[in-house]
Design an enzyme around this catalytic site. Structure first.
Site, PDB file in Angstrom:
ATOM      1  N   LYS A  23       0.846  -1.196  -0.055  1.00  0.00           N
ATOM      2  CA  LYS A  23       0.167  -0.050   0.028  1.00  0.00           C
ATOM      3  C   LYS A  23       1.143   1.342  -0.043  1.00  0.00           C
ATOM      4  CE  LYS A  23      -3.660  -2.409   2.318  1.00  0.00           C
ATOM      5  NZ  LYS A  23      -4.732  -2.676   3.397  1.00  0.00           N
ATOM      6  N   GLN A  42      -4.446  -1.472   9.938  1.00  0.00           N
ATOM      7  CA  GLN A  42      -4.288  -2.941   9.200  1.00  0.00           C
ATOM      8  C   GLN A  42      -4.980  -3.871  10.025  1.00  0.00           C
ATOM      9  OE1 GLN A  42      -3.696  -3.243   6.222  1.00  0.00           O
ATOM     10  NE2 GLN A  42      -3.582  -5.572   6.233  1.00  0.00           N
ATOM     11  N   ASP A  64     -10.851   2.929   4.382  1.00  0.00           N
ATOM     12  CA  ASP A  64     -11.407   1.585   4.231  1.00  0.00           C
ATOM     13  C   ASP A  64     -12.826   1.316   4.305  1.00  0.00           C
ATOM     14  OD1 ASP A  64      -9.170  -0.468   4.310  1.00  0.00           O
ATOM     15  OD2 ASP A  64      -8.767  -0.330   6.434  1.00  0.00           O
TER      16      ASP A  64
HETATM   17  N1  GUN Z   1      -6.477  -6.902   6.460  1.00  0.00           N
HETATM   18  C1  GUN Z   1      -7.037  -7.592   5.268  1.00  0.00           C
HETATM   19  N2  GUN Z   1      -7.466  -6.770   4.309  1.00  0.00           N
HETATM   20  C2  GUN Z   1      -7.720  -5.576   4.897  1.00  0.00           C
HETATM   21  C3  GUN Z   1      -8.134  -4.100   4.637  1.00  0.00           C
HETATM   22  O1  GUN Z   1      -8.531  -4.119   3.236  1.00  0.00           O
HETATM   23  N3  GUN Z   1      -7.982  -3.132   5.406  1.00  0.00           N
HETATM   24  C4  GUN Z   1      -7.321  -3.235   6.367  1.00  0.00           C
HETATM   25  N4  GUN Z   1      -7.381  -2.161   7.247  1.00  0.00           N
HETATM   26  N5  GUN Z   1      -7.041  -4.504   6.982  1.00  0.00           N
HETATM   27  C5  GUN Z   1      -7.146  -5.335   6.101  1.00  0.00           C
END
Ligand code: GUN
Length: 291
Positions: A52, A96, A119
């Site tokens: 990311k 995350q 998110d």
């Molecule tokens: N863990 C797995 N997928 C995601 C996501 O799209 N966002 C976040 N914050 N954690 C994750």
């Protein structure tokens, strides 16, 4: 048969975002800024968050990675979230998941300012999405919608079976595809681990979205000839013959299902890369919204 190439589509999206950023730069304005909070050192999470941040650099966003120790308390994390909420140089951030067991995930998600929740996990954004109001849509379902749209897959009036009811994939995609918006107007069935005779449902589906997390669960005999197959599964399966010691498997037995389908997402290279591109898109929305 069309391969729904998420890797290429995500790259196209990133190039579009890059153009928008160069326009911002040209006007001498502040750049969009995304932060990611990672607690602990789970291998998969480190990989995702690293990816990311690299993508932010690629499109020209500012990015901040906040790495906190596994033993970080809930109180410390909430303090950090408060700081991020107050920071007016920051457009959006993500925490995350999964978080270490001693931290209450729900409490953390509720503390995130919904206007920075790129998110789309805060109940305010989820509720707004369900009500067809302006909202941040979670990156994975948003990425699926974008793929279906860009490949001109007809969804209106089609029967779509979504397998899996998670808050971040199955449930939101079932809502979005039943709405009037892009890749919408489908008749949606939401199936899950307690569904009986799943194969009877998938066999009658024009579109199947697999978000179960069980490798190669959907086999050729479970699908209709000409169906569109979206595979959200990404499970690490041990493989001693691979240098990493594992391979990534989707929820679909790709080789046999591809032969029967009219369009299918591969794993890797399908939905996965789209999620990062859509997170960037949400960050750009957050930036534009701030004005
Ligand atoms: N863990 C797995 N997928 C995601 C996501 O799209 N966002 C976040 N914050 N954690 C994750």
């Amino acid at each position: 048969m069309t391969i729904l190439d998420g890797k290429k589509t995500a790259q196209d999206l990133k190039e579009e975002i890059k153009v928008a950023v160069s326009e911002i730069k040209k006007n001498g304005k502040r750049l969009p800024h995304l932060a990611a909070v990672l607690v602990g050192d789970d291998g998969a999470s480190l990989t995702y968050v690293g990816s990311k941040v690299r993508s932010c650099d690629y499109v020209g966003f500012d990015s901040t990675l906040i790495k906190l120790d596994e033993s970080t308390t809930e109180e410390t994390l909430l303090k950090k979230i408060d700081e991020l909420n107050q920071d007016d140089q920051l457009d959006g951030y993500i925490v995350q998941l999964p978080l270490p067991k001693h931290i209450d995930e729900e409490k953390i998600l509720l503390a995130i300012d919904p206007t920075k929740d790129v998110d789309g996990f805060h109940p305010s954004n989820f509720g707004r999405m369900a009500l067809e109001m302006d909202a941040f849509i979670p990156a994975t379902p948003f990425g699926i919608i974008e793929l279906l749209e860009r490949y001109d897959i007809e969804t209106s009036g089609k029967h779509c079976v979504v397998v899996g009811r998670s808050h971040i994939v199955g449930r939101p995609i079932s809502i979005l595809m039943s709405q009037k918006g892009p890749a919408g107007n489908a008749t949606v069935t939401l199936a899950h681990s307690r569904t009986q005779n799943l194969a009877e449902l998938t066999k009658n589906a024009d579109i199947v979205v697999m978000a179960l997390g069980i490798p190669e669960y959907l086999t050729a005999e479970m699908v209709k000839e000409g169906a569109t197959i979206i595979d959200v599964g990404i499970t690490r399966v041990a493989d001693v013959n691979h240098p990493k010691g594992y391979v990534i498997k989707g929820d679909v037995a790709y080789d046999e299902v591809a032969q029967k389908s009219s369009a299918i997402t591969p794993v890797p290279g399908g939905v996965g890369p789209m999620t990062i591109a859509m997170l960037l898109k949400n960050t750009l929305f957050a930036y534009q919204r701030k004005g």
